[in-house]
Write a protein that holds these residues in place. Structure first.
Motif, short mmCIF file in Angstrom:
data_model
loop_
_atom_site.label_atom_id
_atom_site.label_comp_id
_atom_site.label_asym_id
_atom_site.label_seq_id
_atom_site.Cartn_x
_atom_site.Cartn_y
_atom_site.Cartn_z
N THR A 36 70.43 82.74 116.12
CA THR A 36 71.43 82.84 115.06
C THR A 36 72.64 83.56 115.63
O THR A 36 72.51 84.65 116.19
N GLU A 37 73.80 82.93 115.52
CA GLU A 37 75.06 83.54 115.94
C GLU A 37 76.01 83.50 114.77
O GLU A 37 76.05 82.52 114.02
N THR A 38 76.77 84.57 114.60
CA THR A 38 77.77 84.62 113.53
C THR A 38 79.09 85.11 114.10
O THR A 38 79.12 85.80 115.13
N ILE A 39 80.16 84.73 113.41
CA ILE A 39 81.47 85.21 113.80
C ILE A 39 82.32 85.36 112.54
O ILE A 39 82.22 84.54 111.62
N ALA A 40 83.12 86.42 112.51
CA ALA A 40 84.06 86.63 111.41
C ALA A 40 85.39 86.03 111.81
O ALA A 40 85.85 86.20 112.95
N ILE A 41 86.00 85.32 110.89
CA ILE A 41 87.29 84.68 111.15
C ILE A 41 88.26 85.12 110.07
O ILE A 41 87.96 85.04 108.88
N ASN A 42 89.41 85.57 110.51
CA ASN A 42 90.44 86.08 109.60
C ASN A 42 91.19 84.90 108.96
O ASN A 42 92.34 84.62 109.30
N ALA A 43 90.50 84.23 108.05
CA ALA A 43 91.06 83.08 107.32
C ALA A 43 90.14 82.82 106.14
O ALA A 43 88.97 83.20 106.16
N PRO A 44 90.65 82.15 105.12
CA PRO A 44 89.79 81.79 103.99
C PRO A 44 88.67 80.85 104.45
O PRO A 44 88.86 80.00 105.32
N THR A 126 80.75 81.20 104.88
CA THR A 126 80.79 82.00 103.65
C THR A 126 82.06 82.81 103.65
O THR A 126 82.73 82.96 104.68
N GLU A 127 82.41 83.35 102.49
CA GLU A 127 83.63 84.14 102.37
C GLU A 127 83.34 85.51 101.78
O GLU A 127 82.51 85.64 100.88
N ASP A 128 84.03 86.49 102.31
CA ASP A 128 83.95 87.85 101.79
C ASP A 128 85.33 88.46 101.89
O ASP A 128 85.86 88.60 102.99
N ALA A 129 85.91 88.80 100.76
CA ALA A 129 87.23 89.44 100.70
C ALA A 129 88.30 88.63 101.44
O ALA A 129 89.12 89.18 102.17
N GLY A 130 88.28 87.32 101.25
CA GLY A 130 89.31 86.47 101.84
C GLY A 130 89.12 86.13 103.30
O GLY A 130 89.96 85.47 103.90
N LYS A 131 88.01 86.57 103.89
CA LYS A 131 87.73 86.27 105.30
C LYS A 131 86.44 85.45 105.38
O LYS A 131 85.53 85.63 104.60
N ALA A 132 86.41 84.58 106.38
CA ALA A 132 85.26 83.71 106.55
C ALA A 132 84.26 84.29 107.55
O ALA A 132 84.64 84.96 108.51
N THR A 133 83.02 84.01 107.30
CA THR A 133 81.97 84.26 108.28
C THR A 133 81.29 82.92 108.52
O THR A 133 80.91 82.22 107.57
N VAL A 134 81.16 82.57 109.78
CA VAL A 134 80.46 81.34 110.15
C VAL A 134 79.15 81.73 110.80
O VAL A 134 79.12 82.54 111.73
N GLU A 135 78.08 81.17 110.27
CA GLU A 135 76.74 81.39 110.83
C GLU A 135 76.23 80.07 111.36
O GLU A 135 76.25 79.06 110.65
N TRP A 136 75.79 80.09 112.60
CA TRP A 136 75.20 78.89 113.22
C TRP A 136 73.80 79.30 113.64
O TRP A 136 73.62 80.21 114.45
N ARG A 137 72.83 78.64 113.08
CA ARG A 137 71.43 79.02 113.35
C ARG A 137 70.63 77.79 113.73
O ARG A 137 70.86 76.72 113.20
N GLY A 138 69.71 77.99 114.65
CA GLY A 138 68.88 76.88 115.08
C GLY A 138 67.45 77.32 115.36
O GLY A 138 67.19 78.50 115.64
N ALA A 139 66.54 76.39 115.29
CA ALA A 139 65.14 76.61 115.63
C ALA A 139 64.70 75.44 116.49
O ALA A 139 65.09 74.29 116.24
N PHE A 140 63.87 75.71 117.48
CA PHE A 140 63.53 74.70 118.47
C PHE A 140 62.35 75.18 119.31
O PHE A 140 61.97 76.34 119.25
N TYR A 141 61.83 74.27 120.10
CA TYR A 141 60.84 74.59 121.12
C TYR A 141 61.47 74.36 122.48
O TYR A 141 62.41 73.57 122.60
N ARG A 142 60.93 75.00 123.47
CA ARG A 142 61.44 74.81 124.83
C ARG A 142 61.28 73.34 125.24
O ARG A 142 60.49 72.59 124.67
N GLY A 143 62.01 72.98 126.27
CA GLY A 143 62.00 71.60 126.73
C GLY A 143 60.69 71.13 127.33
O GLY A 143 60.34 69.97 127.22
N TYR A 144 59.95 72.04 127.94
CA TYR A 144 58.67 71.68 128.58
C TYR A 144 57.55 72.14 127.65
O TYR A 144 57.34 73.34 127.49
N PRO A 145 56.82 71.22 127.03
CA PRO A 145 55.86 71.61 126.00
C PRO A 145 54.53 72.18 126.51
O PRO A 145 53.79 72.75 125.74
N ASN A 146 54.25 72.01 127.79
CA ASN A 146 52.96 72.46 128.32
C ASN A 146 53.05 73.88 128.87
O ASN A 146 54.11 74.49 128.89
#
Length: 180
Positions: A36-44, A126-146
């Motif tokens: 999960t990575e998030t970033i605050a952006i100074n924009a609506p 999402t927005e908080d006080a006129g600023k945006a927060t972008v959350e990018w989250r992922g779930a996965f397994y490694r490339g080699y399953p064994n």
């Protein structure tokens, strides 16, 4: 007064303990990884969402993506074919798209250029006080399953690759939206 366990009972208890330990020691296969990575952006939030909501326009804000056409746009089931600038490709399918909630979820058909399998990701604004927060989250397994994966297909490689994708994309999005 308590009596010590009988020799037979003691052997049974020892056997159960050994079975429990050996079962844990012989467990195998990959575990699901999450990033999960998030970033605050100074924009609506609406301005940020307008920049990323088009499933077929990842190349407009992610610096590693050369092209990302999607066969049905933002319609559930739409398939986008990512072509990466440094070579490589990914095929992703739109699983959910929520304009009002400013988020969408997609799934990679296979790892493609990433050392992952069973990859699902959600990006949300999402927005908080006129600023945006972008959350990018992922779930996965490694490339080699064994067991005993090569270094470029292990859990650490998978987490590092997905983290790099998210961080570079979010940093560039911030730069584009804020104009800095």
């Amino acid at each position: 007064m308590t009596h010590p366990p009988s020799p037979t009972r003691r052997l049974c208890l020892i056997g159960l303990a050994l079975a429990a330990v050996s079962g844990a020691a012989t467990a195998h296969g990959p575990t699901r990884q999450k990033v999960t990575e998030t970033i605050a952006i100074n924009a609506p939030a609406a301005a940020v969402w307008a920049r990323i909501k088009d499933f077929s326009a990842l190349q407009a804000w992610h610096p590693a993506v050369q092209a990302s056409p999607a066969d049905k746009g933002n319609e559930i089931g739409s398939v986008r074919q990512l072509t990466l600038k440094g070579g490589g490709a990914l095929t992703e399918t739109l699983e959910a798209w929520d304009d009002a909630g400013m988020k969408y979820t997609y799934r990679a058909k296979d790892g493609g250029a990433l050392p992952v399998t069973n990859y699902t990701s959600t990006i949300r604004v999402t927005e908080d006080a006129g600023k945006a927060t972008v959350e990018w989250r992922g779930a996965f397994y490694r490339g080699y399953p064994n067991n005993n994966p090569p270094p470029d297909q292990n859990d650490e490689a998978a987490v590092a690759a997905v983290t790099g994708v998210y961080q570079s994309g979010l940093a560039n999005l911030k730069k584009l939206v804020e104009g800095k």
